[in-house]
Design an enzyme around this catalytic site. Structure first.
Site, mmCIF file in Angstrom:
data_model
loop_
_atom_site.group_PDB
_atom_site.id
_atom_site.type_symbol
_atom_site.label_atom_id
_atom_site.label_comp_id
_atom_site.label_asym_id
_atom_site.label_seq_id
_atom_site.Cartn_x
_atom_site.Cartn_y
_atom_site.Cartn_z
ATOM 1 C CD GLU A 70 7.675 2.612 2.556
ATOM 2 O OE1 GLU A 70 7.482 2.236 1.384
ATOM 3 O OE2 GLU A 70 8.560 2.145 3.284
ATOM 4 N NE ARG A 84 13.400 -5.323 -6.437
ATOM 5 C CZ ARG A 84 12.519 -4.558 -5.793
ATOM 6 N NH1 ARG A 84 11.493 -4.046 -6.450
ATOM 7 N NH2 ARG A 84 12.669 -4.306 -4.512
ATOM 8 C CG ASN A 108 6.031 -3.464 5.150
ATOM 9 O OD1 ASN A 108 6.033 -4.291 4.251
ATOM 10 N ND2 ASN A 108 6.636 -2.297 5.044
ATOM 11 N NE ARG A 122 5.460 -1.645 0.783
ATOM 12 C CZ ARG A 122 6.573 -2.232 0.367
ATOM 13 N NH1 ARG A 122 7.105 -3.201 1.079
ATOM 14 N NH2 ARG A 122 7.146 -1.869 -0.755
ATOM 15 C CG HIS A 125 9.179 2.661 -3.776
ATOM 16 N ND1 HIS A 125 10.103 2.640 -4.788
ATOM 17 C CD2 HIS A 125 9.403 1.552 -3.026
ATOM 18 C CE1 HIS A 125 10.859 1.564 -4.667
ATOM 19 N NE2 HIS A 125 10.453 0.884 -3.595
#
Length: 417
Positions: free
Chosen positions: A399, A261, A22, A113, A201
């Site tokens: 994840e 963000r 990742n 990922r 996500h």
């Protein structure tokens, strides 16, 4: 580089060994998983963590930290910048560190990922030259993430070209969304050209969808909204364990306010910025790096710092954050035709009881939700009262484990051919 003595992660006959990568802008996280058959779990396979580590401060102040799954330290050491100047050097070093845990059982494949898969990739895929070219073309849609995901893939190709590599996409889980949920109100030709709501996500949401069969089997296939609240944040509405709608869109800027963000924004604000003389790079920097919790608070993007602060701006940022989450839950509930469960996950969702409590308090008049104060404070899995009309959960996501499962699946399929 000194390391503590460890035992092998496992023996070769106990399933596929998968290294999960990742990659971020200044860090690379790696985890070693063993994927085994287990008919007792949803999907029939289970990913068991063997070791994990990360290298942070790439090119600035490199530091490697790695542990076995039981917490035993493999290494915690800093390195000269020249030794870890870029992602290539970082990956080579981290792979060497984790080899201590792997011993004589090297990985059969590496799973990555990758944030954006575009319209072409609705499932994980074995990486080849064409896939790399397709993913590179999507960089403008994920400028914070895609370049670093691709850097890690290229670094592996150089360091271990014999290994199968698999790209697992944050967008893929939302491929089940209907056309209405994917559309923008632009000329339809934009949609056919790929300008649509993709959502992100997805690896986290897919893990939660699977894991709910263990945590709450009675609601796993019902109308569930999952709140992935971390430095990036979004919501996903699920029915039958599939994504129905999500708050992020074409890019990872849309929807909820995040650490740095902006979240959803009137396009007219961007036109105003352009008219005032801001160029593309300045606007991108503002929206991706200087907005969200950081911009509103003027203090930090870290929720822990905001919760500990007594400043009015920090309180304003938190209030706006929880207000927008509650708003989006209501919107997604319309798409689901009701709500049977709310699940919090990711860094803030799993570890910030005050944020969960504020969101639930805002939703209480609509859905009859009631949070259990003690269970919430203790970060229990089930955090609602018995009287709550909608059950509420706080579930740790994985994840990387989801990436390991996809990688092992594609490896098995390739071996059968």
């Amino acid at each position: 580089m000194s390391t503590q003595s460890t035992q092998p992660v496992h023996s070769p006959e106990e399933g596929h060994v998968v290294l999960v990568v990742n990659a971020g802008s200044s860090s690379i996280k790696c985890s070693v998983y063993r994927v085994v058959d287990d008919p007792a779990v949803e999907g029939g396979t289970r990913a068991i963590l063997g070791a994990g580590g990360q290298i942070e401060g790439i090119g600035v102040a490199p530091r490697v930290v790695a542990h076995m799954a039981d917490g035993r330290l493999i290494v915690d050491e800093t390195f000269p910048v020249a030794q870890v100047a870029d992602h290539d050097g970082a990956f080579r070093l981290l792979r060497l560190v984790l080899a201590v845990g792997l011993r004589d059982t090297p990985p059969a494949a590496i799973g990555h990922r990758v944030v954006h898969g575009g319209a072409r990739h609705s499932d994980a895929v074995i990486i080849d030259d064409q896939v790399i070219e397709e993913l590179a073309a999507l960089t403008p849609l994920a400028p914070l993430h895609q370049p670093h995901n691709l850097s890690a893939i290229r670094a592996v190709r150089q360091a271990a070209p014999e290994l199968v590599q698999v790209a697992c996409f944050d967008t893929a889980f939302h491929a089940t969304n209907g056309v209405v949920q994917q559309l923008f109100a632009l000329p339809y030709s934009y949609f056919t050209d790929g300008i649509r709501r993709y959502g992100f996500h997805g690896l986290s949401y897919e893990y939660i969808a699977r894991h709910l069969h263990s945590v709450a089997p009675d609601i796993a296939r019902r109308r569930v909204i999952v709140a992935h609240l971390g430095n990036g944040a979004s919501l996903c509405a699920m029915k039958e364990g599939k994504s129905v709608e999500t708050t992020m869109g074409l890019t990872a800027l849309d929807g909820l306010p995040m650490g740095t963000r902006s979240g959803a924004l009137d396009p007219g604000a961007v036109l105003w910025m352009m008219a005032s003389g801001m160029d593309h790079d300045a606007i991108e920097k503002l929206l991706y790096h200087e907005s969200g919790l950081k911009g509103l608070s003027g203090l930090s993007s870290d929720m822990r710092e905001l919760l500990a602060s007594g400043s009015e701006r920090a309180k304003l940022a938190i209030d706006f954050y929880t207000y927008r989450i509650a708003q989006e839950v209501g919107k997604l509930a319309v798409g689901l035709g009701g709500l049977d469960a709310l699940v919090f996950t990711a860094g803030i969702g799993e570890n910030a009881p005050p944020i969960r409590a504020q969101v639930v308090e805002r939703l209480k008049p609509l859905f009859g939700m009631e949070i259990h104060a003690e269970a919430n404070a203790a970060n229990k899995d089930h955090i609602s009262t018995r009287e709550s009309r909608v059950p509420i959960f706080a579930v740790r996501t994985d994840e990387e484990g989801m990436i390991a499962l996809h990688t092992a699946r594609l490896l098995r399929e390739a071996m059968r051919k």
